[in-house]
Scaffold this motif. Sequence first.
Motif, PDB file in Angstrom:
ATOM      1  N   PRO A  79     -59.664  44.614  -9.244  1.00  8.27           N
ATOM      2  CA  PRO A  79     -61.113  44.692  -9.264  1.00  8.27           C
ATOM      3  C   PRO A  79     -61.732  43.390  -8.770  1.00  8.27           C
ATOM      4  O   PRO A  79     -61.232  42.310  -9.067  1.00  8.27           O
ATOM      5  CB  PRO A  79     -61.452  44.925 -10.737  1.00  8.27           C
ATOM      6  N   PRO A  91     -69.571  46.835  -8.493  1.00 13.36           N
ATOM      7  CA  PRO A  91     -68.745  48.020  -8.269  1.00 13.36           C
ATOM      8  C   PRO A  91     -67.520  47.625  -7.451  1.00 13.36           C
ATOM      9  O   PRO A  91     -67.644  47.129  -6.348  1.00 13.36           O
ATOM     10  CB  PRO A  91     -69.651  48.959  -7.483  1.00 13.36           C
ATOM     11  N   ALA A 121     -63.216  51.407  -8.182  1.00 14.32           N
ATOM     12  CA  ALA A 121     -64.212  52.268  -8.826  1.00 14.32           C
ATOM     13  C   ALA A 121     -64.922  53.123  -7.782  1.00 14.32           C
ATOM     14  O   ALA A 121     -65.155  54.314  -7.990  1.00 14.32           O
ATOM     15  CB  ALA A 121     -65.216  51.431  -9.604  1.00 14.32           C
ATOM     16  N   THR A 160     -64.799  57.211  -7.522  1.00 13.78           N
ATOM     17  CA  THR A 160     -66.013  58.030  -7.470  1.00 13.78           C
ATOM     18  C   THR A 160     -65.966  58.943  -6.253  1.00 13.78           C
ATOM     19  O   THR A 160     -66.273  60.132  -6.345  1.00 13.78           O
ATOM     20  CB  THR A 160     -67.268  57.146  -7.434  1.00 13.78           C
TER      21      THR A 160
END
Length: 158
Positions: free
Chosen positions: A87, A97, A101, A105
């Motif tokens: 991340p 974001p 992630a 999505t």
Amino acid sequence: MDKQRPRCPRPSGEPRWVAMFHEPARGTWTVGAESPYREPVLYAVGDMTRTVRARGAEAAVALWGPGDGGWRRYDAPSGPPPPAPAPERSATGSPEPSRLAERMTDRRHQVLMAGLSKAGLYDLGPEDGEAVRVLAERLDEPTVRRVAHWLSAAGGPR
């Protein structure tokens, strides 16, 4: 010594690429991914295997596909999938974001769109697209898969 793998039943319906995952707690096999194309299924197998291993479990996967005019079982990819990207964080330490992630999505969005397509809903308007986007952002992966399963079942066999 290798563990004996449970026998995986052949998927139903017309031959296509299907990844089946064994759930030891229930002693059942469930469809983890399916597509008319091999590559998306292999990609999903890598992602799901990585998730299962991150939870401290070992994944049992069976890969089925078309062959010789019917169903054929193929060797599932072996070895660990490539590591997930770390991340990203901004210099101030506030979470942004991350690529992972965002990718998840996008994947949830794809799963929902595939479920809607199997249910026969192809011509979606802007409001429908926005509703799918909101669902993809707010729902977790298992819930999205369950909703897509319902939509697929509603569409019935083709």
